[in-house]
Every structure is written in structure tokens, then in C-alpha cells.
Design a protein around this motif. Structure first.
Motif, PDB file in Angstrom:
ATOM      1  N   ARG A  86      90.435  47.841  31.282  1.00 18.11           N
ATOM      2  CA  ARG A  86      89.848  47.721  30.258  1.00 18.11           C
ATOM      3  C   ARG A  86      89.955  49.313  29.655  1.00 18.11           C
ATOM      4  N   ALA A 225      96.344  51.301  25.882  1.00 15.02           N
ATOM      5  CA  ALA A 225      96.133  49.828  26.045  1.00 15.02           C
ATOM      6  C   ALA A 225      98.047  50.123  26.170  1.00 15.02           C
ATOM      7  N   SER A 245      93.150  45.983  26.002  1.00 14.22           N
ATOM      8  CA  SER A 245      92.512  47.007  25.280  1.00 14.22           C
ATOM      9  C   SER A 245      91.130  46.155  25.160  1.00 14.22           C
ATOM     10  N   ASP A 246      90.307  46.352  24.346  1.00 10.07           N
ATOM     11  CA  ASP A 246      88.708  45.713  23.906  1.00 10.07           C
ATOM     12  C   ASP A 246      89.146  43.918  23.434  1.00 10.07           C
ATOM     13  N   PHE A 249      90.412  41.636  26.089  1.00 13.49           N
ATOM     14  CA  PHE A 249      88.932  41.087  26.612  1.00 13.49           C
ATOM     15  C   PHE A 249      88.302  40.904  25.544  1.00 13.49           C
TER      16      PHE A 249
END
Length: 252
Positions: A86, A225, A245-246, A249
Motif C-alpha cells: 500500500r 499506485a 492505493s488506499d 485496501f
């Protein structure tokens, strides 16, 4: 011999390479993408070397330290080949670190450098990501920089020490989206493997499964990302993973 560990069909299997495919211990052969790759062994304590290549230290405008710059990492941050790492949305500079990982094979205490290589079980590739935004200083690489979930990739194979003819002359390469970005050679280590084992075992006991990440050469660049990062070391294989990327996740 090269050995790995994968998850497939609800179980964990020992695995070996079969050309471009993977052979499970029960004889079944599967494509790389059909299995979930785990670290090739159960890691114990992870010792990470900072600035152990002179040109990388120069790249970061850092002068040589009197003793090896070492910090510890927890095994919970380790993932396997083809895993996702991440990249938090709020950071500006996150980079890979292709490293030779040395795996300890037996209890080592007060080992002299002349005997140190007898304590090595084998070698694997590590990609130890760092987020420079979170760095306090090079003497204090704090937890958010170097102990992130999924921030250390190991694999794909554990290669027996006896099968690596000259560990002091292995080329390392890192590719980002197919473009060569980093290149170095273990001959340029500031503190070599025997010296590191002597140094560490001089004040603490090393155990089987402990890992020494020996540092990365110059040539680190920011990754984003979606980027695919591939680390190669002569004779050890090719370790691939993807930056996520956030949102990937489900973190905001």
C-alpha cells in the motif's frame, strides 16, 4: 536448491520452480498466478541495514557511520512474491529497496567473521519499501517508515547457501513498469555478510529463520499506485509486486 511456499486450494504447500511454473510438493504443477505466494520461510527477527552501499549513502547525502546502521522489523510486515504494497495517499516519496536477504540457519552467538558463513542457511530477495515523508532521521528510521503492513516483500525462493557460488559478487536490479531504475552489486557492500554476522552475534543471539537485509544500492525513485516493481538478484530469481492505493485496501 530453490524452495518456496504458496497457498493453493485451501492449503499451504512447499514449492519448487518448474520452468516458468510452480511445482507443489505433491507433484501438481501450476502457473504463478494460480497460487498465492507466501514468504519462502517463516521469518524470525529481521535485521535491516541502512545505507550499506556507499553510493546510496552519497545519493542521500549521508556520510559513512562508525558502526553498521541496523534496525529491527517485525515479521508481520512481510508479504510474498506478487503481493500488493500500500502507498498511503498522503505521501510524496515512497521508494523500493532491492536487497540481498541472508537467512540464518543455526544458532549464532559470538561468531567470528572467519566462521560466519557456516551459519547461513541461504539467501532470498527482499524489497523493503520506505516512505521518506515519515523519516525522522537516518539514525531513527521510525516505525511508520519501516514496519508497515505489507511493506517488506520476500521471495520468491529461498536458495541454499551452497548453491550460491560467490555471494560477494551478485548483481541487483530493480525494474519499475519494465524500465530499469536501479543497479548495483554486492561487492560494494560497506559492511559485508561475515562482518554483519560477527557484529550482530556479538551482543545478541541469532536464531534459525532470522533474516539480515543487507541494504540497497543507489537508484531509488518514487513509485505510485499501479506501478509494478520487479527486483532481480543473480541466481536468486525475480521478485515482483504491485503498488496499491488506499482505495484498493478500502482505507480512506
Amino acid at each position: 536448491m530453490k524452495r518456496g511456499r504458496v497457498a493453493y486450494a485451501g492449503a499451504i504447500h512447499e514449492a519448487t520452480p518448474d520452468g516458468d511454473r510452480v511445482r507443489l510438493a505433491d507433484g501438481r504443477v501450476r502457473d504463478e498466478h494460480e497460487v498465492v505466494w507466501l514468504p519462502p520461510f517463516e521469518p524470525g527477527t529481521i535485521f535491516a541495514l541502512g545505507l550499506n552501499y556507499a553510493e546510496h549513502a552519497k545519493e542521500l547525502q549521508f556520510s559513512k557511520q562508525e558502526e553498521p546502521l541496523v534496525f529491527l522489523k517485525g515479521p508481520g510486515g512481510v508479504i510474498g512474491h506478487r503481493g500488493d504494497t500500500r502507498r498511503p495517499a498522503d505521501v510524496t516519496f515512497m521508494h523500493y529497496e532491492c536487497e540481498l536477504a541472508v537467512v540464518i540457519g543455526r544458532v549464532a552467538r559470538n561468531v567470528k567473521r572467519a566462521d560466519a558463513m557456516q551459519y547461513v542457511a541461504g539467501y532470498t530477495i527482499a524489497n523493503d519499501y520506505a516512505i521518506r515523508d515519515y523519516l525522522e532521521n537516518y539514525y531513527r528510521p521510525n516505525l511508520r517508515v519501516k514496519n508497515r503492513d505489507g511493506g517488506t516483500v520476500l521471495g520468491p525462493w529461498l536458495v541454499d547457501a551452497a548453491d550460491v557460488a560467490d555471494v560477494g559478487s551478485l548483481e541487483l536490479r530493480t525494474w519499475v513498469n519494465g524500465e530499469l531504475k536501479q543497479r548495483g552489486n554486492t561487492r560494494d557492500l560497506v559492511t559485508g555478510i561475515p562482518e554483519l554476522i560477527e557484529y550482530l552475534s556479538g551482543f545478541m543471539t541469532l536464531a534459525p529463520g532470522d533474516v539480515i537485509l543487507t541494504g540497497t544500492p543507489e537508484g531509488v525513485v518514487n513509485v505510485n499506485a499501479g506501478d509494478e516493481v520487479a527486483c532481480e538478484i543473480d541466481g536468486l530469481g525475480r521478485l515482483v509486486n504491485t503498488i496499491a492505493s488506499d482505495a484498493d485496501f478500502a482505507r480512506g
